[in-house]
Enzyme design. Structure first.
Site, PDB file in Angstrom:
ATOM      1  N   GLY A  38       0.795  -1.224   0.000  1.00 37.48           N
ATOM      2  CA  GLY A  38       0.000   0.000   0.000  1.00 37.48           C
ATOM      3  C   GLY A  38       0.828   1.273   0.000  1.00 37.48           C
ATOM      4  N   GLY A 183       1.560  20.293   7.634  1.00 39.12           N
ATOM      5  CA  GLY A 183       1.195  19.165   8.504  1.00 39.12           C
ATOM      6  C   GLY A 183       2.329  18.156   8.512  1.00 39.12           C
ATOM      7  N   ILE A 185       3.167  15.460   6.480  1.00 36.90           N
ATOM      8  CA  ILE A 185       3.937  15.229   5.253  1.00 36.90           C
ATOM      9  C   ILE A 185       4.764  16.468   4.928  1.00 36.90           C
ATOM     10  CG2 ILE A 185       3.786  14.845   2.741  1.00 36.90           C
ATOM     11  CD1 ILE A 185       1.341  13.140   3.201  1.00 36.90           C
ATOM     12  N   VAL A 238      -3.313  29.178   0.424  1.00 36.11           N
ATOM     13  CA  VAL A 238      -2.990  29.162  -1.003  1.00 36.11           C
ATOM     14  C   VAL A 238      -4.277  29.318  -1.807  1.00 36.11           C
ATOM     15  CG1 VAL A 238      -2.076  27.755  -2.888  1.00 36.11           C
ATOM     16  CG2 VAL A 238      -0.894  27.817  -0.692  1.00 36.11           C
ATOM     17  N   SER A 265       0.401  18.925   0.148  1.00 40.95           N
ATOM     18  CA  SER A 265       0.236  18.024   1.308  1.00 40.95           C
ATOM     19  C   SER A 265      -0.781  18.657   2.247  1.00 40.95           C
ATOM     20  CB  SER A 265       1.583  17.796   2.003  1.00 40.95           C
ATOM     21  OG  SER A 265       2.242  19.021   2.261  1.00 40.95           O
ATOM     22  N   ALA A 315      -0.325   4.084   9.941  1.00 38.13           N
ATOM     23  CA  ALA A 315      -0.108   2.673   9.633  1.00 38.13           C
ATOM     24  C   ALA A 315      -0.280   1.793  10.879  1.00 38.13           C
ATOM     25  CB  ALA A 315       1.282   2.492   9.042  1.00 38.13           C
ATOM     26  N   HIS A 440      19.826   3.568  32.371  1.00 42.78           N
ATOM     27  CA  HIS A 440      20.603   4.800  32.459  1.00 42.78           C
ATOM     28  C   HIS A 440      21.937   4.625  31.745  1.00 42.78           C
ATOM     29  CE1 HIS A 440      22.238   8.497  34.120  1.00 42.78           C
ATOM     30  NE2 HIS A 440      23.359   7.812  34.365  1.00 42.78           N
TER      31      HIS A 440
HETATM   32  P1  FAD Z   1      -3.130   2.043   2.093  1.00 49.37           P
HETATM   33  O1  FAD Z   1      -1.748   1.898   2.556  1.00 49.37           O
HETATM   34  O2  FAD Z   1      -3.547   3.264   1.376  1.00 49.37           O
HETATM   35  O3  FAD Z   1      -3.459   0.759   1.213  1.00 49.37           O
HETATM   36  C1  FAD Z   1      -4.674   0.598   0.548  1.00 49.37           C
HETATM   37  C2  FAD Z   1      -4.448  -0.266  -0.654  1.00 49.37           C
HETATM   38  O4  FAD Z   1      -5.704  -0.563  -1.251  1.00 49.37           O
HETATM   39  C3  FAD Z   1      -3.628   0.433  -1.744  1.00 49.37           C
HETATM   40  O5  FAD Z   1      -2.482  -0.338  -2.034  1.00 49.37           O
HETATM   41  C4  FAD Z   1      -4.563   0.508  -2.935  1.00 49.37           C
HETATM   42  O6  FAD Z   1      -3.914   0.312  -4.185  1.00 49.37           O
HETATM   43  C5  FAD Z   1      -5.541  -0.617  -2.635  1.00 49.37           C
HETATM   44  N1  FAD Z   1      -6.855  -0.454  -3.263  1.00 49.37           N
HETATM   45  C6  FAD Z   1      -7.666   0.631  -3.223  1.00 49.37           C
HETATM   46  N2  FAD Z   1      -8.818   0.401  -3.893  1.00 49.37           N
HETATM   47  C7  FAD Z   1      -8.723  -0.864  -4.352  1.00 49.37           C
HETATM   48  C8  FAD Z   1      -9.592  -1.688  -5.118  1.00 49.37           C
HETATM   49  N3  FAD Z   1     -10.780  -1.267  -5.519  1.00 49.37           N
HETATM   50  N4  FAD Z   1      -9.177  -2.944  -5.426  1.00 49.37           N
HETATM   51  C9  FAD Z   1      -7.967  -3.401  -5.039  1.00 49.37           C
HETATM   52  N5  FAD Z   1      -7.118  -2.669  -4.307  1.00 49.37           N
HETATM   53  C10 FAD Z   1      -7.487  -1.424  -3.966  1.00 49.37           C
HETATM   54  N6  FAD Z   1       1.828   6.408   8.859  1.00 49.37           N
HETATM   55  C11 FAD Z   1       2.552   6.081   9.941  1.00 49.37           C
HETATM   56  O7  FAD Z   1       2.019   5.448  10.862  1.00 49.37           O
HETATM   57  N7  FAD Z   1       3.877   6.420  10.048  1.00 49.37           N
HETATM   58  C12 FAD Z   1       4.510   7.105   9.073  1.00 49.37           C
HETATM   59  O8  FAD Z   1       5.696   7.392   9.198  1.00 49.37           O
HETATM   60  C13 FAD Z   1       3.767   7.472   7.933  1.00 49.37           C
HETATM   61  N8  FAD Z   1       4.365   8.161   6.937  1.00 49.37           N
HETATM   62  C14 FAD Z   1       3.630   8.500   5.832  1.00 49.37           C
HETATM   63  C15 FAD Z   1       4.254   9.245   4.840  1.00 49.37           C
HETATM   64  C16 FAD Z   1       3.537   9.630   3.717  1.00 49.37           C
HETATM   65  C17 FAD Z   1       4.224  10.439   2.649  1.00 49.37           C
HETATM   66  C18 FAD Z   1       2.170   9.232   3.584  1.00 49.37           C
HETATM   67  C19 FAD Z   1       1.381   9.615   2.364  1.00 49.37           C
HETATM   68  C20 FAD Z   1       1.550   8.499   4.571  1.00 49.37           C
HETATM   69  C21 FAD Z   1       2.272   8.128   5.709  1.00 49.37           C
HETATM   70  N9  FAD Z   1       1.682   7.412   6.738  1.00 49.37           N
HETATM   71  C22 FAD Z   1       2.401   7.097   7.854  1.00 49.37           C
HETATM   72  C23 FAD Z   1       0.279   6.967   6.666  1.00 49.37           C
HETATM   73  C24 FAD Z   1       0.202   5.498   6.224  1.00 49.37           C
HETATM   74  O9  FAD Z   1       0.840   5.357   4.970  1.00 49.37           O
HETATM   75  C25 FAD Z   1      -1.236   5.065   6.131  1.00 49.37           C
HETATM   76  O10 FAD Z   1      -1.895   5.310   7.352  1.00 49.37           O
HETATM   77  C26 FAD Z   1      -1.331   3.584   5.814  1.00 49.37           C
HETATM   78  O11 FAD Z   1      -0.726   3.285   4.584  1.00 49.37           O
HETATM   79  C27 FAD Z   1      -2.790   3.150   5.788  1.00 49.37           C
HETATM   80  O12 FAD Z   1      -2.871   1.795   5.471  1.00 49.37           O
HETATM   81  P2  FAD Z   1      -4.163   1.226   4.718  1.00 49.37           P
HETATM   82  O13 FAD Z   1      -3.937  -0.226   4.580  1.00 49.37           O
HETATM   83  O14 FAD Z   1      -5.386   1.694   5.379  1.00 49.37           O
HETATM   84  O15 FAD Z   1      -4.171   1.937   3.299  1.00 49.37           O
HETATM   85  P1  NAI Z   2      -2.120  16.992   7.547  1.00 49.68           P
HETATM   86  O1  NAI Z   2      -3.560  16.967   7.867  1.00 49.68           O
HETATM   87  O2  NAI Z   2      -1.142  16.502   8.523  1.00 49.68           O
HETATM   88  O3  NAI Z   2      -1.689  18.499   7.195  1.00 49.68           O
HETATM   89  C1  NAI Z   2      -2.303  19.251   6.197  1.00 49.68           C
HETATM   90  C2  NAI Z   2      -2.039  20.710   6.472  1.00 49.68           C
HETATM   91  O4  NAI Z   2      -2.384  21.467   5.316  1.00 49.68           O
HETATM   92  C3  NAI Z   2      -2.843  21.274   7.629  1.00 49.68           C
HETATM   93  O5  NAI Z   2      -1.969  21.853   8.566  1.00 49.68           O
HETATM   94  C4  NAI Z   2      -3.765  22.300   6.964  1.00 49.68           C
HETATM   95  O6  NAI Z   2      -4.031  23.403   7.784  1.00 49.68           O
HETATM   96  C5  NAI Z   2      -2.957  22.710   5.731  1.00 49.68           C
HETATM   97  N1  NAI Z   2      -3.756  23.238   4.603  1.00 49.68           N
HETATM   98  C6  NAI Z   2      -4.892  22.724   4.066  1.00 49.68           C
HETATM   99  N2  NAI Z   2      -5.301  23.478   3.017  1.00 49.68           N
HETATM  100  C7  NAI Z   2      -4.405  24.503   2.867  1.00 49.68           C
HETATM  101  C8  NAI Z   2      -4.276  25.602   1.957  1.00 49.68           C
HETATM  102  N3  NAI Z   2      -5.140  25.813   0.969  1.00 49.68           N
HETATM  103  N4  NAI Z   2      -3.225  26.439   2.111  1.00 49.68           N
HETATM  104  C9  NAI Z   2      -2.319  26.230   3.103  1.00 49.68           C
HETATM  105  N5  NAI Z   2      -2.401  25.207   3.987  1.00 49.68           N
HETATM  106  C10 NAI Z   2      -3.418  24.340   3.878  1.00 49.68           C
HETATM  107  O7  NAI Z   2      -1.993  16.211   6.148  1.00 49.68           O
HETATM  108  P2  NAI Z   2      -0.730  15.663   5.361  1.00 49.68           P
HETATM  109  O8  NAI Z   2       0.514  16.320   5.806  1.00 49.68           O
HETATM  110  O9  NAI Z   2      -1.121  15.730   3.937  1.00 49.68           O
HETATM  111  O10 NAI Z   2      -0.658  14.159   5.823  1.00 49.68           O
HETATM  112  C11 NAI Z   2      -1.774  13.295   5.628  1.00 49.68           C
HETATM  113  C12 NAI Z   2      -1.798  12.193   6.622  1.00 49.68           C
HETATM  114  O11 NAI Z   2      -0.783  11.238   6.339  1.00 49.68           O
HETATM  115  C13 NAI Z   2      -1.511  12.628   8.046  1.00 49.68           C
HETATM  116  O12 NAI Z   2      -2.641  13.163   8.660  1.00 49.68           O
HETATM  117  C14 NAI Z   2      -1.097  11.338   8.662  1.00 49.68           C
HETATM  118  O13 NAI Z   2      -2.248  10.614   9.024  1.00 49.68           O
HETATM  119  C15 NAI Z   2      -0.379  10.627   7.534  1.00 49.68           C
HETATM  120  N6  NAI Z   2       1.086  10.776   7.695  1.00 49.68           N
HETATM  121  C16 NAI Z   2       1.690  10.334   8.842  1.00 49.68           C
HETATM  122  C17 NAI Z   2       3.048  10.471   9.025  1.00 49.68           C
HETATM  123  C18 NAI Z   2       3.651  10.011  10.300  1.00 49.68           C
HETATM  124  O14 NAI Z   2       2.998   9.320  11.054  1.00 49.68           O
HETATM  125  N7  NAI Z   2       4.898  10.361  10.590  1.00 49.68           N
HETATM  126  C19 NAI Z   2       3.905  11.061   8.018  1.00 49.68           C
HETATM  127  C20 NAI Z   2       3.170  11.541   6.862  1.00 49.68           C
HETATM  128  C21 NAI Z   2       1.824  11.364   6.726  1.00 49.68           C
END
Ligand code: FAD
Ligand code: NAI
Length: 454
Positions: A38, A183, A185, A238, A265, A315, A440
């Protein structure tokens, strides 16, 4: 073909549910249309953390003199970083494949669509073939939310604007990068591209970065990143994207900033469209599938776990929800405790928290005592963080004398926070917590020190 459980989506929620179901000898099918693992493995958690680790090593090398280490001609090779990232992703994805195989889970590549229910169970079609399941888990995850900003769609089409998917594969470090949204990302990517040499500007509409994180911690992070050279425009929304610039409004004025690339993001939205949810009547609210604490939807035998239920898009939440769903299918009573889910931002310094903030405790009507102590209480933190300004904030429920929130900024906090999560989850009393022994010298000792401030 009939199954005990059909899982749509092979991300953390889907693949772990399938693995656990296979372990429990349920006949299980997982359907994935893009890539097993995913978002998390392919274009989220793992790729971003791999990149960030390289940036951290680079920063250590560049700023090592204060530790008595002189380094010369240190340089950053993004192409190698990217190559390594792809290798790590490939290895982890193949690990998932073998775990599913070991547990006799059938894996199907293709797009699944629900086709209603009959005497065989819930029907799901993939490429014209229909599969029936006694139980169905929807784990389709989320996609970037694309706000209706004029020029954004065109920017995405032309490659001027990138989402997490493209930026984690970008081959050249842009000279200038504008990030819309400060946020999670936004901050993690600002951290990487700033270290890698981009001139990074973050535009955030709120008056702080990091979303729901503790206000003091958000401030410390902001100051650290301003010092590192990142420009932040807060209270700035924005409103448009043109050729090579991003337009935003601040204090009623319209201004713009020139850039080479833009990262969008601004949050994520659950994937619910085109799934055929209406054929079995699954209820959706605010774009997410409604579930109870055990992942049940309003339709019997139909569950939703992970980002698609919109409860906590992480995740590790997805993992726990997946396990709860499988346990529920097996007849156990199990629920996710959403009050004890850790949150981490893998910036440098790292931010980690679990439980209530002062604000959310107030809103929940919990009377808390709050203490904030400097990370400098820890000898190891001092030894390893010249000039570090980390803090640890602990919230105690006055009435129950249990910990309801821990918030930290500093080194290793991502690894420490689960311990605090256990305290929040198990509602251990302060008098008992004080008897726990911490190793420690470690940074986690700061938490122990904090307990004695109450
Ligand atoms: P997903 O990982 O989105 O998986 C869903 C899957 O379903 C996808 O592979 C998709 O192709 C598939 N799918 C969708 N529709 C269909 C369909 N109709 N048929 C078949 N397959 C389908 N979370 C953390 O906890 N720690 C982090 O450090 C972190 N970093 C992140 C960094 C970024 C840049 C992003 C974008 C997210 C990050 N997250 C992080 C969030 C994390 O990636 C998600 O919370 C997690 O992947 C959710 O898992 P999921 O299984 O619900 O969905
Ligand atoms: P986010 O919800 O964390 O942040 C989005 C930000 O965009 C907010 O602060 C919001 O106020 C701002 N925003 C929205 N519209 C705007 C506009 N028009 N102009 C300026 N600012 C605007 O969402 P993000 O960063 O996209 O991440 C999505 C999700 O992915 C997170 O909520 C998290 O669940 C997951 N994620 C988790 C990570 C981790 O656990 N380390 C790392 C990356 C993603």
């Amino acid at each position: 073909m009939s199954y005990d459980l059909i899982v749509i989506g092979g991300g953390p929620a889907g693949y772990l549910a399938a693995e656990r179901a296979g372990q429990a000898k349920l006949k299980t099918l997982v359907i994935e249309k893009r890539a097993l693992g995913g978002v998390c493995l392919n274009e989220g958690c793992i790729p971003s953390k791999t990149l960030l680790h390289s940036a951290k090593i680079y920063d250590y090398a560049r700023f090592s003199e204060k530790y008595g280490v002189k380094s010369e001609k240190v340089s950053f090779d993004h192409a190698t970083v990217l190559k390594r990232k792809n290798k790590i992703v490939r290895m982890l994805v193949s690990g998932i494949k073998s775990k599913l195989k070991k547990n006799e889970v059938d894996v199907l590549e293709g797009e699944a669509e629900i086709q209603g229910r009959d005497e065989n169970g819930i029907n799901v079609s993939v490429d014209g073939n229909v599969y029936s399941g006694t139980n169905l888990l929807i784990a389709t995850g989320s996609l970037p939310a694309i706000p209706p900003i004029p020029g954004l769609k065109e920017g995405l089409e032309s490659g001027f604007v990138l989402t997490n998917r493209e930026i984690l594969d970008i081959e050249e470090i842009p000279e200038k990068l504008v990030i819309i949204g400060g946020g999670v990302i936004g901050l993690e990517m600002a951290s990487y591209f700033n270290s890698a040499g981009s001139k990074v500007t973050v535009i955030e509409m709120l008056d702080h970065v990091g979303g729901y994180i503790d206000a003091d911690i958000s401030n410390i992070l902001l100051k650290n990143y301003q010092k590192a050279g990142i420009t932040f425009h807060l209270n700035s929304r924005v409103t448009g994207i043109e050729d090579s610039k991003v337009i935003y409004q601040v204090d009623g004025e319209t201004v713009s900033v020139e850039t080479d690339k833009v990262l969008i993001s601004t949050g994520r939205k659950p994937v619910v469209n085109g799934l055929g949810l209406e054929t079995i009547g699954v209820e959706v609210q605010n774009g997410a599938i409604i579930v109870d604490g055990s992942g049940r939807t309003n339709v019997p035998n139909v569950y939703a776990a992970g980002d698609v239920n919109g409860r906590s898009m992480l995740a590790h939440t997805a993992y726990r929800e997946a396990e709860v769903v499988v346990n529920t299918i097996l007849g156990d009573v199990d629920e996710v405790n959403y009050d004890a889910i850790p949150n981490v931002i893998y910036t440098n310094p790292e931010v980690a928290s679990v439980g209530h903030t002062e604000q959310s405790a107030k809103e929940a009507g919990i009377d808390v005592d709050s203490i904030t102590i400097s990370m400098r209480y820890s000898g190891r933190y001092m030894a390893e963080n010249e000039g570090g300004d980390g803090i640890c904030k602990i919230l105690l429920n006055k009435e129950t004398q249990t910990i309801v929130g821990v918030h930290m900024i500093g080194s290793y906090t991502s690894e420490i926070i689960y311990g605090a999560g256990i305290l929040v989850d198990t509602k251990m009393k302060l008098e008992d917590i004080k008897k726990l022994v911490f190793p420690h010298p470690t940074v986690c000792e700061v938490i122990r020190e904090g307990f004695f401030e109450f």
